[in-house]
Design a protein around this motif. Sequence first.
Motif, PDB file in Angstrom:
ATOM      1  N   ARG A  62       0.826  -1.205   0.000  1.00 57.57           N
ATOM      2  CA  ARG A  62       0.000   0.000   0.000  1.00 57.57           C
ATOM      3  C   ARG A  62       0.866   1.263   0.000  1.00 57.57           C
ATOM      4  O   ARG A  62       0.521   2.269  -0.609  1.00 57.57           O
ATOM      5  CB  ARG A  62      -0.926  -0.002   1.221  1.00 57.57           C
ATOM      6  CG  ARG A  62      -2.141  -0.870   1.034  1.00 57.57           C
ATOM      7  CD  ARG A  62      -3.113  -0.236   0.040  1.00 57.57           C
ATOM      8  NE  ARG A  62      -4.082  -1.231  -0.428  1.00 57.57           N
ATOM      9  CZ  ARG A  62      -4.120  -1.718  -1.647  1.00 57.57           C
ATOM     10  NH1 ARG A  62      -3.238  -1.316  -2.544  1.00 57.57           N
ATOM     11  NH2 ARG A  62      -5.035  -2.588  -2.011  1.00 57.57           N
ATOM     12  N   ILE A  63       1.982   1.217   0.711  1.00 59.54           N
ATOM     13  CA  ILE A  63       2.887   2.361   0.722  1.00 59.54           C
ATOM     14  C   ILE A  63       3.435   2.611  -0.683  1.00 59.54           C
ATOM     15  O   ILE A  63       3.551   3.760  -1.140  1.00 59.54           O
ATOM     16  CB  ILE A  63       4.030   2.135   1.719  1.00 59.54           C
ATOM     17  CG1 ILE A  63       3.497   2.168   3.159  1.00 59.54           C
ATOM     18  CG2 ILE A  63       5.119   3.205   1.554  1.00 59.54           C
ATOM     19  CD1 ILE A  63       4.528   1.800   4.202  1.00 59.54           C
ATOM     20  N   LEU A  64       3.762   1.524  -1.394  1.00 60.25           N
ATOM     21  CA  LEU A  64       4.265   1.656  -2.758  1.00 60.25           C
ATOM     22  C   LEU A  64       3.209   2.285  -3.659  1.00 60.25           C
ATOM     23  O   LEU A  64       3.531   3.108  -4.524  1.00 60.25           O
ATOM     24  CB  LEU A  64       4.679   0.281  -3.285  1.00 60.25           C
ATOM     25  CG  LEU A  64       5.635   0.260  -4.478  1.00 60.25           C
ATOM     26  CD1 LEU A  64       6.940   0.967  -4.136  1.00 60.25           C
ATOM     27  CD2 LEU A  64       5.921  -1.176  -4.900  1.00 60.25           C
ATOM     28  N   GLU A  65       1.959   1.910  -3.433  1.00 63.19           N
ATOM     29  CA  GLU A  65       0.858   2.538  -4.177  1.00 63.19           C
ATOM     30  C   GLU A  65       0.823   4.039  -3.894  1.00 63.19           C
ATOM     31  O   GLU A  65       0.622   4.862  -4.791  1.00 63.19           O
ATOM     32  CB  GLU A  65      -0.463   1.891  -3.762  1.00 63.19           C
ATOM     33  CG  GLU A  65      -1.661   2.352  -4.547  1.00 63.19           C
ATOM     34  CD  GLU A  65      -2.016   1.404  -5.671  1.00 63.19           C
ATOM     35  OE1 GLU A  65      -2.712   1.853  -6.595  1.00 63.19           O
ATOM     36  OE2 GLU A  65      -1.599   0.243  -5.637  1.00 63.19           O
ATOM     37  N   GLY A  66       1.022   4.398  -2.621  1.00 59.69           N
ATOM     38  CA  GLY A  66       1.046   5.808  -2.251  1.00 59.69           C
ATOM     39  C   GLY A  66       2.210   6.555  -2.870  1.00 59.69           C
ATOM     40  O   GLY A  66       2.081   7.726  -3.257  1.00 59.69           O
TER      41      GLY A  66
END
Length: 311
Positions: free
Chosen positions: A119-123
């Motif tokens: 999810r952080i990578l998506e952010g």
Amino acid sequence: MKHLMRILGFVLGIVFLGWSLSLINWDSFLRALKSVDPLWTASSAVSLFLSMLLRSIRWHILTGLPRQDQGKVWQATCVGYLGIAIYPARAGDVMRMLRLQQLTSLGGGLAIGSGVIDRILEGLGLCGLLLIVLLTWQVGLEARQALLGVAALFLLAAIAAAIFVMSGHRLRFLFGRLPVLGKWGERLTRWYEESLSGLQVLRSPRRIVLALFVQGSVSTLDILACWLLIHAFGWELPLMAGVVVLVYIAAAASLPTSPGYVGVYQIATLFALRPFGIDDSSSVAYGTILQVLTLLLFIGTGLWATLNRGR
């Protein structure tokens, strides 16, 4: 906290939807819906589906699971999509982590850790797109400070994750004392050890570069999906319009949300398309169609994954 996030998700969804609907003219809204071209819309749906597939590949890279487990990661991802469609506050993220743990030998800590970093990578993808918009687009962004605030939170989360991967072993003295607190203390300690051990695969520059490449491909397909749907409405807008739409949707979706992102797509596309001269009614119609396409894909793949593996 869990119940508070759910309530907040419902409240935000209702506020966003009510705000959007209060600004539209229903005749213009219905005319915009009737003007949609089915072929362009189908092309947008295909691009969204390919983006979903790549997201599961990105998560698979982060878990370090063997190649033969890619199908299981896809099934877990689809269960997560179904959860997002029917539950508030992104409960689907928890469901996909639990499903992956059930389908593979992955420990609970690593399932959670890899899911969070995913999810952080998506952010970080959102941060990259926002930077592109700020550097190349001459028109001012509406709600600019809110967008920058969301991007800053993701950057801080990415820094914290990097510190955990590189220096998380320094916390062993703290987690070593938690088992005295009972079952939850033991569980937290186990999750910490599993996460720290499993996420060491992210020390590999090759794996990080590969994950970033896949994230870039995901963003490209999402932009293409938004732009193709713009053409479905008959609007001759530049590719940058697709980028701006995606930035607003990604930022709004990062908040606690209602089931199926009700209200999120409408308010995000309303702000995103205003600078391009699209009236509010048509913008909300666009956001509604995009939301429907997303929900159909989420529910369809989620039901497939659920029925394929039983309850």
